[in-house]
Design a protein around this motif. Structure first.
Motif, PDB file in Angstrom:
ATOM      1  N   ARG A  73       0.836  -1.205   0.000  1.00  6.68           N
ATOM      2  CA  ARG A  73       0.000   0.000   0.000  1.00  6.68           C
ATOM      3  C   ARG A  73       0.870   1.254   0.000  1.00  6.68           C
ATOM      4  O   ARG A  73       0.611   2.209  -0.753  1.00  6.68           O
ATOM      5  CB  ARG A  73      -0.925   0.004   1.219  1.00  6.68           C
ATOM      6  CG  ARG A  73      -1.936   1.148   1.235  1.00  6.68           C
ATOM      7  CD  ARG A  73      -2.831   1.060   2.455  1.00  6.68           C
ATOM      8  NE  ARG A  73      -2.130   1.362   3.682  1.00  6.68           N
ATOM      9  CZ  ARG A  73      -1.874   2.592   4.122  1.00  6.68           C
ATOM     10  NH1 ARG A  73      -2.255   3.645   3.402  1.00  6.68           N
ATOM     11  NH2 ARG A  73      -1.251   2.788   5.260  1.00  6.68           N
ATOM     12  N   HIS A  74       1.915   1.267   0.814  1.00  4.41           N
ATOM     13  CA  HIS A  74       2.824   2.419   0.845  1.00  4.41           C
ATOM     14  C   HIS A  74       3.500   2.619  -0.508  1.00  4.41           C
ATOM     15  O   HIS A  74       3.640   3.754  -0.981  1.00  4.41           O
ATOM     16  CB  HIS A  74       3.888   2.226   1.924  1.00  4.41           C
ATOM     17  CG  HIS A  74       3.352   2.357   3.312  1.00  4.41           C
ATOM     18  ND1 HIS A  74       4.030   1.889   4.415  1.00  4.41           N
ATOM     19  CD2 HIS A  74       2.206   2.897   3.794  1.00  4.41           C
ATOM     20  CE1 HIS A  74       3.324   2.132   5.505  1.00  4.41           C
ATOM     21  NE2 HIS A  74       2.210   2.734   5.147  1.00  4.41           N
ATOM     22  N   GLU A  76       2.371   1.697  -3.441  1.00  2.73           N
ATOM     23  CA  GLU A  76       1.382   2.175  -4.418  1.00  2.73           C
ATOM     24  C   GLU A  76       1.047   3.644  -4.191  1.00  2.73           C
ATOM     25  O   GLU A  76       0.823   4.389  -5.155  1.00  2.73           O
ATOM     26  CB  GLU A  76       0.132   1.308  -4.353  1.00  2.73           C
ATOM     27  CG  GLU A  76       0.374  -0.095  -4.924  1.00  2.73           C
ATOM     28  CD  GLU A  76      -0.806  -1.034  -4.720  1.00  2.73           C
ATOM     29  OE1 GLU A  76      -1.738  -0.679  -3.937  1.00  2.73           O
ATOM     30  OE2 GLU A  76      -0.801  -2.124  -5.331  1.00  2.73           O
ATOM     31  N   GLU A  77       1.008   4.066  -2.939  1.00  2.00           N
ATOM     32  CA  GLU A  77       0.778   5.490  -2.656  1.00  2.00           C
ATOM     33  C   GLU A  77       1.920   6.339  -3.214  1.00  2.00           C
ATOM     34  O   GLU A  77       1.702   7.388  -3.822  1.00  2.00           O
ATOM     35  CB  GLU A  77       0.650   5.718  -1.149  1.00  2.00           C
ATOM     36  CG  GLU A  77      -0.693   5.303  -0.569  1.00  2.00           C
ATOM     37  CD  GLU A  77      -0.790   5.610   0.910  1.00  2.00           C
ATOM     38  OE1 GLU A  77       0.219   6.061   1.502  1.00  2.00           O
ATOM     39  OE2 GLU A  77      -1.871   5.394   1.483  1.00  2.00           O
ATOM     40  N   GLY A  80       1.988   6.131  -7.057  1.00  2.00           N
ATOM     41  CA  GLY A  80       0.824   6.849  -7.569  1.00  2.00           C
ATOM     42  C   GLY A  80       1.057   8.351  -7.563  1.00  2.00           C
ATOM     43  O   GLY A  80       0.684   9.059  -8.512  1.00  2.00           O
ATOM     44  N   ALA A  81       1.675   8.849  -6.495  1.00  2.00           N
ATOM     45  CA  ALA A  81       1.990  10.283  -6.424  1.00  2.00           C
ATOM     46  C   ALA A  81       3.039  10.649  -7.467  1.00  2.00           C
ATOM     47  O   ALA A  81       2.934  11.683  -8.140  1.00  2.00           O
ATOM     48  CB  ALA A  81       2.483  10.647  -5.021  1.00  2.00           C
TER      49      ALA A  81
END
Length: 205
Positions: A73-74, A76-77, A80-81
């Motif tokens: 999740r980290h 992908e965050e 994504g940014a």
């Protein structure tokens, strides 16, 4: 309306506890390693009664899986940014900056996913080493896409070189307890990225 809200509250509280346990598992396993970490350690870090943990996770192995999902999740965050940047070279430089920004943590504990993957590789637990490898593969694939978009030769090899350099500088920084290794090697990686040539017509969207 009130009945509906009342029915949602227990579910929301359960989801909050599960997320706190997941985040705590990622942090404590990184700091202490799988062998030294107990379910009680994770419960304490999450501020959840130890007896409640088994409602969400039956074994420590399930908590390790949850920690890996948190690392995913980290990642992908972060990616994504970075994907909002128009230039793939700038995305890669932003990735390096994010690594260097966590230099104090790296100097104490190493790379979260890398250290966990190495430890799990030595344990005979069903598939957790492969799960850790999938997180690393996700990072490699994202980095490779950036090099490919730049039009660089051998994007797969360049991806391995960049991620391998990160793992190496994290390991050395941790072994020597010197966060400035991350700073110096991060600057070297940025210089390397700036020096990479791309064919005409590449280098942005």
């Amino acid at each position: 309306m009130t009945d509906s809200m009342d029915s949602r509250r227990p579910r929301a509280k359960a989801a909050d506890k599960r997320q706190r346990l997941t985040a705590a598992a990622a942090r404590v396993l990184h700091e202490q390693g799988v062998e030294r970490t107990t379910i009680a350690d994770i419960a304490q870090a999450a501020d959840v009664p130890a007896g409640n943990v088994y409602y969400y996770f039956k074994t420590k192995g399930e908590l390790v899986e949850a920690a890996l999902s948190e690392h995913t999740r980290h990642l992908e965050e972060l990616t994504g940014a970075l994907d909002r940047l128009a230039d793939p070279r700038e995305r890669l430089k932003g990735l390096v900056a994010a690594w260097v920004g966590r230099r104090e943590v790296a100097a104490r504990y190493g790379c979260p996913t890398g250290t966990l993957a190495m430890e799990l590789d030595k344990r005979a637990e069903g598939g957790l080493d492969l799960a850790a490898g999938r997180v690393v593969r996700q990072l490699l694939d994202w980095v490779e896409r950036q090099f490919r978009e730049m039009g660089a030769a051998d994007p797969e090899g360049l991806s391995l070189a960049l991620v391998g350099a990160y793992q190496g500088m994290s390991l050395l920084s941790s072994a020597l307890r010197d966060p400035e290794i991350m700073t110096r090697e991060g600057a070297r990686l940025v210089g390397w990225l700036d020096a990479l040539d791309a064919p005409a017509g590449h280098g942005g969207r």
